[in-house]
Scaffold this active site. Sequence first.
Site, PDB file in Angstrom:
ATOM      1  N   LEU A   1       1.041  -1.443   0.184  1.00 31.18           N
ATOM      2  CA  LEU A   1       0.306   0.080   0.037  1.00 31.18           C
ATOM      3  C   LEU A   1       0.554   0.768  -0.103  1.00 31.18           C
ATOM      4  O   LEU A   1       1.743   1.056   0.319  1.00 31.18           O
ATOM      5  CB  LEU A   1      -0.860   0.138   0.792  1.00 31.18           C
ATOM      6  CG  LEU A   1      -1.956  -0.970   1.610  1.00 31.18           C
ATOM      7  CD1 LEU A   1      -2.675  -0.907   2.726  1.00 31.18           C
ATOM      8  CD2 LEU A   1      -3.153  -1.312  -0.207  1.00 31.18           C
ATOM      9  N   ASP A   2       0.880   2.611  -1.053  1.00 29.93           N
ATOM     10  CA  ASP A   2       1.256   4.101  -0.463  1.00 29.93           C
ATOM     11  C   ASP A   2       1.601   3.861   0.636  1.00 29.93           C
ATOM     12  O   ASP A   2       0.326   3.572   1.680  1.00 29.93           O
ATOM     13  CB  ASP A   2       0.247   4.614  -1.136  1.00 29.93           C
ATOM     14  CG  ASP A   2       0.707   4.208  -2.543  1.00 29.93           C
ATOM     15  OD1 ASP A   2       1.374   3.816  -3.221  1.00 29.93           O
ATOM     16  OD2 ASP A   2      -0.815   5.462  -3.431  1.00 29.93           O
ATOM     17  N   ALA A   3       2.500   4.583   0.973  1.00 33.53           N
ATOM     18  CA  ALA A   3       3.179   5.351   2.610  1.00 33.53           C
ATOM     19  C   ALA A   3       1.602   5.415   3.233  1.00 33.53           C
ATOM     20  O   ALA A   3       1.143   6.057   3.842  1.00 33.53           O
ATOM     21  CB  ALA A   3       4.310   6.070   2.358  1.00 33.53           C
TER      22      ALA A   3
ATOM     23  N   THR B   1      -1.138   5.118   2.092  1.00 33.36           N
ATOM     24  CA  THR B   1      -2.501   4.742   1.915  1.00 33.36           C
ATOM     25  C   THR B   1      -2.355   3.571   3.391  1.00 33.36           C
ATOM     26  O   THR B   1      -1.779   3.574   3.417  1.00 33.36           O
ATOM     27  CB  THR B   1      -3.695   3.496   0.820  1.00 33.36           C
ATOM     28  OG1 THR B   1      -2.577   4.600  -0.144  1.00 33.36           O
ATOM     29  CG2 THR B   1      -4.017   2.979   0.445  1.00 33.36           C
TER      30      THR B   1
END
Length: 309
Positions: free
Chosen positions: A139-141, A143
Amino acid sequence: MGDQRSLPVPDGLEGERLDAALARLFGFSRSRAAELIASGEVLVDGTVPAKSDRVHAGAWLDVTIPPPPAAPMPVAEPVPGMAIIYEDDDIVVVNKPIGVAAHPTVGWTGPTVLGGLLGTGHRVSTSGASERQGIVHRLDANTTGAMVVAKSEAAYTHLKRAFKERTVDKRYHALVQGHMDPLRGTVDAPIDRHPSGDGRFAVVAGGKDSITHYDTVEAFRSASLLDIKLETGRTHQIRVHMSALRHPCVGDLMYGADPTLAARLGLSRQWLHAVSLAFEHPATGEWVAFTSDYPEDLARALRIVSDES
């Protein structure tokens, strides 16, 4: 100490720009060649050139190729706010908080899921590159939400395959600007790095195939809450696809969201949350599903949008 190379310019490169000649000789990108020239790692006949200089056959090149940066190792320390949703001998499902990357990367100095697990004594599969032990998806940092990590070799292999073959059910909720038309649909548009090279991704012809299914859960006055099912898992996929439709995730300033709206809702990141994850358990074969509640910053922003409608 870098790798030193000295050689004459071959006849076939007579008259080429220096950056293009280096790219062809060493298999670099043109931009990588230009960086080496700019940092003084390239000499032509003993003098410092410009990247646009034309090369002559037989001229003597001295090139120093710096070693690649060492892969950063996870720092084993507990991550505040990272909760364990489920754990057994094979898998651990975490609720990832804001500002935490999945695993260490060059240039990221913040906390990681992997470091947080190691810091609280969790044994994690050692498959894959050492800095990505057990990481089968990311997951994006910024998100938040449900993320599974493999703890055993067998689970790592099984889950890697499941993500690759798209048999994992990944669902997200996104609060996007405006109203979707149609209210439900599929975005099928290839994604690759943005040509600007600034870390963004974009819909690019010839990019990797990327498929996002969305459905409107609720439409508010200024925004819509979407339920999103990812068929592929490209970097920034939901953010890029929503931005391409002119409905960026609220708060996602990197992809064109309205900063005034973000400020009014108190958001410092994209409104995007991995609400559920379901897959075949790598050891038992049974279908398992895990869910994650909205964190406080997203819940508060949603309340404000709802109250304004």
